[in-house]
Write an enzyme that holds these catalytic residues in place. Sequence first.
Site, PDB file in Angstrom:
ATOM      1  CG  ASP A   1      -1.896   1.248   1.267  1.00  0.00           C
ATOM      2  OD1 ASP A   1      -1.563   2.112   0.425  1.00  0.00           O
ATOM      3  OD2 ASP A   1      -2.707   1.139   2.187  1.00  0.00           O
TER       4      ASP A   1
ATOM      5  CE1 TYR B   1      -8.861  11.444  -9.405  1.00  0.00           C
ATOM      6  CE2 TYR B   1      -9.715  12.848 -10.808  1.00  0.00           C
ATOM      7  CZ  TYR B   1      -8.965  11.731 -10.658  1.00  0.00           C
ATOM      8  OH  TYR B   1      -8.095  11.094 -11.592  1.00  0.00           O
TER       9      TYR B   1
ATOM     10  CE  LYS C   1      -5.253  11.978 -10.259  1.00  0.00           C
ATOM     11  NZ  LYS C   1      -4.149  10.942 -10.266  1.00  0.00           N
TER      12      LYS C   1
END
Length: 444
Positions: free
Chosen positions: A259, A351, A355
Site C-alpha cells: 500500500d 480528487y 490532482k
Amino acid sequence: MSDRYQGFASTPIGRLLVKNLGLPNPTALERWSEGSPLVDGVVVLGGEGRLAEVLPTTLDGLGIASTTALADDVRAKALVLDATGITDTTGLVALQEFFTPLMRRLDTCPRVVVLGTPPETLTGGERVAQRALEGFTRSMGKEIGRGGTVQLVYVAPAADGAIASTLAFLLSPKSAYVSGQVVRIGAHGATTTDPVADWTRPLAGKVALVTGASRGIGEEIARVLHRDGATVVGVDVPQAASELQTLMGELDGDHLVLDITAKDAPQRIAHHLREHHGGVDVVVHNAGITRDRRLANMAADRWSSVVAVNLTAPELITRELLDAGVVHAGGRIIGVASIAGIAGNVGQTNYATSKAGVIGLVDSLRDELGDGITVNAVAPGFIITQMTAAVPFATREVGQRLNAMAQGGLPVDVAETIAWFASAGSGAVNGNVVRVCGQMMLGA
C-alpha cells in the site's frame, strides 16, 4: 472498452442520422503499432526562424520524409512551421500565409506543430508575438477536424538540438489524443539531451517503476514502457497482487506488493529498487483512487484517503527516492494528474485537489532537480476504461463528446505520452503538464 456511439456513427444508418441531425461525427483515430513508421506520409515544413536549418536533418534522423513544397497530387500528413522568426505582431501573418493554402490538402488524422520561442525569455514586441501563437494553435486545434491534432512547442534558444523526441511523438500516431497543448523544451534545467541509439527502444537498459500497475491505465503504461525497452517494476495493493504478478510475468518484469500510503512504503520501494535493480531511471506515479461526493456530503475519510493515495504518497516516495540517491542521473519522474485538477469537477473536490497538487509537485521540483533528472505530468481527460464504463450512460456520452475529437481516449494514449516524457531523448523536456484529453472544450 469501445465507444458504441462512434461505432454506430460509422454504420450506413448512423452516417445518415449524423448528417441529417448534425450529430457529432468522430473520426477513428490512428494509433501507432510496432513496426510502423512514425509518419506514414510527408511532412511539409515552413518558416524562416532559427530552427529551419535543423528541422530537415532532425526529421531525416527519425526516418520522416519532409519537403518545403507539396506536390500537386500529394496530401500532407503533417505540417511544421518554424515561427521562431516572428519578432513582431505584423509577422503573425506568416501563420495564415503558410497554413491557409494547405488546410484542404491534409490527409486523415494529420499533425500540425508550430515551433516558437518561450515568451518569458523575450521582451517587447517579440514577446507579444510569440505569446500570440498559443491562441492560434488552440483555435486551429478546434478547427482542423478529421482526427487531426495541433500543438505549440516553445524551444529555448539553447535547446535547438533537443527537439527530436518531441517531434517524434507529436508528429506520430502516438499523440493521437493529445491536441491544443503547449510544450516547453529547455525552459527549465537542461537544454541538451542524450543521443538515442534506437528510436524503437529508447528505454533499453532502463528500469521503470509504475505504481497502480495491475490494470487499466497503469497496465498500459507498463506495457508501453516494456515495449520501449524498459525493465518494469510494478507496484500495487495486496488486493491486486494476482493480476500484478501475472502482468509482470508476461512482461518479464518485477513486482512489489504494498500500500503506497503505508508509513514505510517510500523506504520499502527505495530499498527494493536499490537492492534488486541498482536504482531506477523512470518513476511513474500512476496509482489513484476516487471517492466522489459533493463537498456538503464529504466525509473526512473520503477526503483524506484520496489525497493520501493521489498526492501525499507520490510526494513522499519521490522525496525518498531522490534523497536516497536511488534515481539515476538522467532519471524521469512522471506524475498522473487529471483534467479535473485544471478545470475542476462537480462532486470531486477531493480528487481535483489531489490532482492539482500533482501539478504543484511538478512546479516545485522542476527547477530543483539536478543530474539531468526531469519531472513532468500528464493530465488525462475522459479515458475509456472499466471505471468509466460504470458511469451513467448520459453522463458518459457528454464526457466523451465535449472535446475537439468528439470521443474518449484510450489508456494507450496516456501511456504513449508518458513514454515520450520517459524517453532518453527527452532530457530537455522538463516542467510540463500535458493534457491527454482530445482538447477538451473546458479547462483549456
